[in-house]
Design a protein around this motif. Structure first.
Motif, PDB file in Angstrom:
ATOM      1  N   LYS A 135       0.836  -1.203   0.000  1.00  0.00           N
ATOM      2  CA  LYS A 135       0.000   0.000   0.000  1.00  0.00           C
ATOM      3  C   LYS A 135       0.872   1.255   0.000  1.00  0.00           C
ATOM      4  CE  LYS A 135      -3.680   0.038   2.582  1.00  0.00           C
ATOM      5  NZ  LYS A 135      -4.597   0.150   3.755  1.00  0.00           N
ATOM      6  N   ALA A 136       1.908   1.259   0.827  1.00  0.00           N
ATOM      7  CA  ALA A 136       2.790   2.427   0.902  1.00  0.00           C
ATOM      8  C   ALA A 136       3.521   2.654  -0.419  1.00  0.00           C
ATOM      9  CB  ALA A 136       3.801   2.243   2.041  1.00  0.00           C
ATOM     10  N   LEU A 137       4.021   1.577  -1.037  1.00  0.00           N
ATOM     11  CA  LEU A 137       4.724   1.710  -2.311  1.00  0.00           C
ATOM     12  C   LEU A 137       3.795   2.241  -3.401  1.00  0.00           C
ATOM     13  CD1 LEU A 137       6.895  -1.542  -2.384  1.00  0.00           C
ATOM     14  CD2 LEU A 137       7.618   0.781  -1.825  1.00  0.00           C
ATOM     15  N   ALA A 152       3.023  12.052   5.164  1.00  0.00           N
ATOM     16  CA  ALA A 152       1.901  11.986   4.221  1.00  0.00           C
ATOM     17  C   ALA A 152       1.678  10.553   3.741  1.00  0.00           C
ATOM     18  CB  ALA A 152       2.173  12.899   3.029  1.00  0.00           C
ATOM     19  N   ILE A 153       2.757   9.826   3.448  1.00  0.00           N
ATOM     20  CA  ILE A 153       2.630   8.443   2.984  1.00  0.00           C
ATOM     21  C   ILE A 153       2.068   7.565   4.100  1.00  0.00           C
ATOM     22  CG2 ILE A 153       3.870   6.428   2.139  1.00  0.00           C
ATOM     23  CD1 ILE A 153       3.535   8.709   0.108  1.00  0.00           C
ATOM     24  N   ALA A 154       2.511   7.802   5.329  1.00  0.00           N
ATOM     25  CA  ALA A 154       2.000   7.024   6.458  1.00  0.00           C
ATOM     26  C   ALA A 154       0.507   7.274   6.646  1.00  0.00           C
ATOM     27  CB  ALA A 154       2.772   7.385   7.728  1.00  0.00           C
ATOM     28  N   GLN A 155       0.092   8.531   6.531  1.00  0.00           N
ATOM     29  CA  GLN A 155      -1.326   8.865   6.688  1.00  0.00           C
ATOM     30  C   GLN A 155      -2.155   8.204   5.591  1.00  0.00           C
ATOM     31  OE1 GLN A 155      -2.208  13.051   6.469  1.00  0.00           O
ATOM     32  NE2 GLN A 155      -4.208  12.814   7.429  1.00  0.00           N
ATOM     33  N   LEU A 156      -1.678   8.266   4.351  1.00  0.00           N
ATOM     34  CA  LEU A 156      -2.392   7.633   3.245  1.00  0.00           C
ATOM     35  C   LEU A 156      -2.467   6.115   3.420  1.00  0.00           C
ATOM     36  CD1 LEU A 156      -0.904   9.636   0.242  1.00  0.00           C
ATOM     37  CD2 LEU A 156      -3.285   9.686   1.011  1.00  0.00           C
ATOM     38  N   LEU A 164       5.247   2.340   9.812  1.00  0.00           N
ATOM     39  CA  LEU A 164       5.563   2.207   8.393  1.00  0.00           C
ATOM     40  C   LEU A 164       7.066   2.030   8.192  1.00  0.00           C
ATOM     41  CD1 LEU A 164       4.712   2.199   5.457  1.00  0.00           C
ATOM     42  CD2 LEU A 164       4.798   4.694   5.476  1.00  0.00           C
ATOM     43  N   ASN A 165       7.866   2.796   8.920  1.00  0.00           N
ATOM     44  CA  ASN A 165       9.315   2.665   8.799  1.00  0.00           C
ATOM     45  C   ASN A 165       9.783   1.265   9.161  1.00  0.00           C
ATOM     46  OD1 ASN A 165       9.933   5.222   7.849  1.00  0.00           O
ATOM     47  ND2 ASN A 165      10.226   6.093   9.888  1.00  0.00           N
ATOM     48  N   ARG A 166       9.208   0.697  10.229  1.00  0.00           N
ATOM     49  CA  ARG A 166       9.596  -0.661  10.635  1.00  0.00           C
ATOM     50  C   ARG A 166       9.217  -1.674   9.555  1.00  0.00           C
ATOM     51  NH1 ARG A 166       7.772   1.045  15.790  1.00  0.00           N
ATOM     52  NH2 ARG A 166       5.742   0.061  15.446  1.00  0.00           N
TER      53      ARG A 166
END
Length: 279
Positions: A135-137, A152-156, A164-166
């Motif tokens: 999803k993030a990609l 912004a990517i984490a929120q989306l 998300l980083n982990r």
């Protein structure tokens, strides 16, 4: 309306037939999934230019526009964001219309197919990745032309930056910001090396704060500056054109040449970019 149906029936009764819709889809799926694109693959489809316009050039343009539309929708089916695919379609339809010769229309078709091929490769995200990573990609890819951030990517993606980083680090070996940078550098490599856009235009289009930031980020992943990368590809293209010119001097008699109805030359074999599927 009645006249249109009558004309269609007359064409069918004359034995005139298009290729099947299924054949068209099979052709495009096979093209998009090739290790490298092949311009001569187009020769396997029938040529309808004789019936699509009052002149050869108009007929060729109409055929090209039809094929842009079909390719656009096939790319969406392969995962290219619809907004991006339609925007590319608009660009190539206008490029076809601007052309004043058959050679220009054929060149536009080569660029169109290469562009959609690259777009499809970038849209393919490894299905083995965890759902959050995929999803993030996808969001990073869809917003590559914007000034985006890890937040912004984490929120989306419906999660926190730390989560998300982990997830990205566990799957890919790096976190959100490097992944955003890789996606932008990949797109920059295509714009510089294939479309030959200027360094300034590319930096602005991809949302970098300034040219210096863009150059540092590009060099970090590509080991050369954007200017060096573009120059190398310009020189390569010039060399290929020179080789084709030299070969044309010693071309065989027309009767001995391999048939090539579309008059197409192979695509460039270099698509130098960081694979988005591994980003």
């Amino acid at each position: 309306m009645q006249q249109a149906f009558q004309s269609a029936h007359l064409r069918l009764e004359s034995g005139y037939m298009h290729h099947r819709y299924e054949d068209e889809q099979v052709f495009l799926r096979a093209f998009f999934h090739r290790p490298t694109p092949d311009a001569h693959a187009l020769d396997t489809l029938p040529d309808y230019t004789a019936v699509l316009g009052p002149t050869k050039l108009r007929a060729l343009k109409n055929a090209a526009i039809c094929f842009v539309t079909v390719t656009c929708r096939a790319a969406i089916d392969e995962g290219v964001p619809s907004e991006m695919s339609f925007a590319l379609s608009d660009y190539f339809v206008q490029a076809v219309e601007r052309g004043e010769t058959a050679t220009a229309a054929e060149k536009t078709m080569r660029e169109m197919l290469l562009t959609y091929y690259v777009a499809v490769q970038r849209a393919h995200i490894n299905p083995a990745y965890p759902p959050l990573v995929r999803k993030a990609l996808a969001h990073i890819h869809n917003h590559v032309y914007e000034k985006t951030s890890a937040a912004a990517i984490a929120q989306l993606s419906g999660t926190s930056i730390s989560t998300l980083n982990r997830a990205l680090n566990a799957t890919l070996g790096y976190t959100t910001v490097p992944c955003i940078h890789r996606a932008k550098v990949q797109e920059a490599a295509y714009l510089l090396g294939t479309l030959h856009q200027s360094v300034t235009d590319v930096a602005i289009a991809l949302g970098f704060a300034n040219i210096s930031h863009f150059s540092r980020t590009f060099a970090k992943y590509m080991r050369v500056t954007p200017s060096q990368y573009r120059l190398a590809h310009d020189q390569l293209d010039s060399s290929q054109q020179s080789d084709r010119h030299q070969q044309s001097k010693y071309r065989q008699p027309e009767s001995e040449q391999r048939p090539n109805p579309a008059g197409l030359t192979p695509f460039p074999r270099h698509i130098n970019a960081i694979s988005f599927s591994t980003c």
